[in-house]
Design an enzyme around this catalytic site. Structure first.
Site, mmCIF file in Angstrom:
data_model
loop_
_atom_site.group_PDB
_atom_site.id
_atom_site.type_symbol
_atom_site.label_atom_id
_atom_site.label_comp_id
_atom_site.label_asym_id
_atom_site.label_seq_id
_atom_site.Cartn_x
_atom_site.Cartn_y
_atom_site.Cartn_z
ATOM 1 N N GLY A 286 0.813 -0.916 -0.001
ATOM 2 C CA GLY A 286 0.107 0.069 0.035
ATOM 3 C C GLY A 286 0.775 1.030 0.024
ATOM 4 O O GLY A 286 2.034 1.302 -0.486
ATOM 5 N N THR B 184 0.169 -1.385 9.101
ATOM 6 C CA THR B 184 -0.869 -2.212 8.753
ATOM 7 C C THR B 184 -0.831 -3.072 7.322
ATOM 8 O O THR B 184 0.260 -2.912 6.587
ATOM 9 C CB THR B 184 -2.363 -1.602 8.334
ATOM 10 O OG1 THR B 184 -2.017 -0.740 7.287
ATOM 11 C CG2 THR B 184 -2.730 -0.632 9.402
ATOM 12 N N ASN C 231 -2.407 -4.548 4.256
ATOM 13 C CA ASN C 231 -3.373 -4.241 3.333
ATOM 14 C C ASN C 231 -3.815 -5.312 2.373
ATOM 15 O O ASN C 231 -2.967 -6.200 1.673
ATOM 16 C CB ASN C 231 -2.915 -3.069 2.278
ATOM 17 C CG ASN C 231 -2.756 -1.652 2.947
ATOM 18 O OD1 ASN C 231 -3.484 -1.018 3.065
ATOM 19 N ND2 ASN C 231 -1.432 -1.621 3.550
ATOM 20 N N GLU D 88 -7.573 -2.629 5.744
ATOM 21 C CA GLU D 88 -6.058 -2.224 6.406
ATOM 22 C C GLU D 88 -6.252 -2.805 7.725
ATOM 23 O O GLU D 88 -7.171 -2.618 8.755
ATOM 24 C CB GLU D 88 -5.877 -0.808 6.334
ATOM 25 C CG GLU D 88 -5.809 -0.092 5.089
ATOM 26 C CD GLU D 88 -5.355 1.138 5.198
ATOM 27 O OE1 GLU D 88 -4.099 1.628 4.979
ATOM 28 O OE2 GLU D 88 -6.404 2.080 5.129
ATOM 29 N N TYR E 170 4.086 -8.896 3.694
ATOM 30 C CA TYR E 170 4.141 -8.831 2.297
ATOM 31 C C TYR E 170 3.755 -10.021 1.583
ATOM 32 O O TYR E 170 4.953 -10.876 1.590
ATOM 33 C CB TYR E 170 4.947 -7.715 1.629
ATOM 34 C CG TYR E 170 4.814 -6.249 1.999
ATOM 35 C CD1 TYR E 170 3.669 -5.566 1.956
ATOM 36 C CD2 TYR E 170 5.928 -5.385 3.037
ATOM 37 C CE1 TYR E 170 3.354 -4.413 2.216
ATOM 38 C CE2 TYR E 170 5.621 -4.494 3.348
ATOM 39 C CZ TYR E 170 4.356 -3.632 3.066
ATOM 40 O OH TYR E 170 4.207 -2.434 3.542
ATOM 41 N N ARG F 289 -16.943 1.645 14.630
ATOM 42 C CA ARG F 289 -17.435 2.994 14.325
ATOM 43 C C ARG F 289 -17.419 3.207 12.858
ATOM 44 O O ARG F 289 -16.791 2.424 12.237
ATOM 45 C CB ARG F 289 -16.569 4.053 15.052
ATOM 46 C CG ARG F 289 -15.121 4.104 14.532
ATOM 47 C CD ARG F 289 -14.343 5.264 14.969
ATOM 48 N NE ARG F 289 -12.991 5.219 14.394
ATOM 49 C CZ ARG F 289 -12.431 5.677 13.382
ATOM 50 N NH1 ARG F 289 -13.324 6.273 12.303
ATOM 51 N NH2 ARG F 289 -11.171 5.508 12.878
ATOM 52 N N PHE G 294 -10.546 13.359 9.471
ATOM 53 C CA PHE G 294 -10.267 13.995 10.690
ATOM 54 C C PHE G 294 -9.506 15.339 10.242
ATOM 55 O O PHE G 294 -9.007 15.414 9.250
ATOM 56 C CB PHE G 294 -9.330 13.094 11.285
ATOM 57 C CG PHE G 294 -9.980 11.970 11.867
ATOM 58 C CD1 PHE G 294 -10.706 11.896 13.314
ATOM 59 C CD2 PHE G 294 -9.988 10.833 11.298
ATOM 60 C CE1 PHE G 294 -11.208 10.758 13.722
ATOM 61 C CE2 PHE G 294 -10.539 9.524 11.730
ATOM 62 C CZ PHE G 294 -11.204 9.817 12.952
#
Length: 309
Positions: free
Chosen positions: A194, A205, A207, A256, A267, A280, A285
């Site tokens: 990513g 993270t 991906n 992610e 990877y 959520r 942001f």
């Protein structure tokens, strides 16, 4: 489990199974009932006959993504259920053009040498879906294989279906989906490169692409993660963001995943990510620090949600 991609030229060891036949998208509790019935129907190896791509993808190639599972995830789930032979037949114009009689003779009888075939009551097959479960019973009688028709499995008056699972996931009702599936909904596949923003933010993270898959509600989830390949075959808890990354103006949805208490290169490895709890909705942001603070809060929420999982 052995996986076969054709119905011709099979070795003797791959023929003569007791088959559960269908698409098995999601491998929900109704599908499992068909598989269990096939297991009990004959003194023969347990097999599953399914199709790749899903017939709907063949007939409506430009339609919206709908699959709950890619072929890899489906095969992994079937292996866990004790399936010995998986016949993942290529759904093409050739297969779609077979009449019910031709399908039964060329595929089930001559090709796979089926000892028995089990299908759900709503199963249709053959050109223009003209063959029904009852048609299959008659063809089996003529060609020498047994057939079991399993009534649709229901709970509280509601039949288990892939459609109902999709709706639950669209609404973020992961635990309702789990009750219908009999297992957590999992996204499986290869970890791809990513933008490496998570690492820059202090939250690396893994991906994963969502190509061809039904999109659950976009947002943040508490997840359970199995690393399926490579030297670090471990099970971890984690937090994952499923979405289009509105903070960075991107719109191709992906998953992610941040694995708790894990360090290693993922990877090219294959993961299985179970969506356990919706935390959520996805949000944009004001600045990067606000995003970092929210990720930390999400991680704490995920750890609480996963206690005892």
């Amino acid at each position: 489990m052995q996986i076969h991609h054709d119905w011709t030229g099979l070795p003797a060891s791959a023929r003569g199974a007791s088959l559960a036949m269908g698409n098995f998208d999601g491998v929900h509790r109704g599908h499992r009932a068909v598989i269990d019935a096939a297991r009990a129907a004959a003194d023969a190896p347990l097999g599953v006959l399914t199709f790749e791509p899903h017939p709907r993808q063949f007939f409506v190639p430009g339609g919206p993504a709908f699959r709950l599972m890619n072929a890899e995830a489906r095969a992994n789930r079937l292996a866990r259920l004790g399936v010995e032979q998986l016949y993942e037949l290529p759904f093409s114009a050739v297969l779609a053009g077979l009449t019910p009689e031709a399908f039964a003779r060329e595929v089930l009888c001559d090709g796979l040498g089926a000892a028995h075939v089990t299908v759900g009551a709503d199963f249709c097959f053959g050109k223009d879906r003209k063959g029904t479960a009852e048609t299959l019973v008659e063809l089996g009688r003529q060609m020498g294989f047994g057939v079991t028709i399993l009534p649709l499995v229901a709970q509280d008056g509601h039949e288990f279906s892939s459609t109902a699972v999709r709706q639950a996931l669209t609404e973020g009702r992961t635990r309702d989906a789990e009750r219908m599936l009999g297992h957590w909904h999992r996204i499986e596949g290869e970890v791809v490169h990513g933008e490496k923003r998570g690492r820059e933010l202090g939250w690396p993270t893994a991906n994963m692409l969502m190509d061809g898959l039904h999109l659950p509600r976009l947002g943040v989830y508490a997840v359970l993660v199995d690393v399926l390949t490579g030297p670090d075959k471990v099970s971890c808890q984690g937090v994952a963001s499923l979405g289009v990354r509105p903070m960075f103006g991107e719109n191709a949805p992906n998953l992610e995943v941040h694995l708790f208490d894990f360090s290693g290169d993922l990877y090219g490895k294959h993961l299985s990510v179970a969506l356990v709890e919706f935390l959520r909705d996805e949000a944009k942001f004001e600045n990067l620090q606000a995003l970092i603070d929210q990720i930390a809060a999400d991680a704490e929420d995920a750890r609480r949600a996963l206690k005892g999982a």
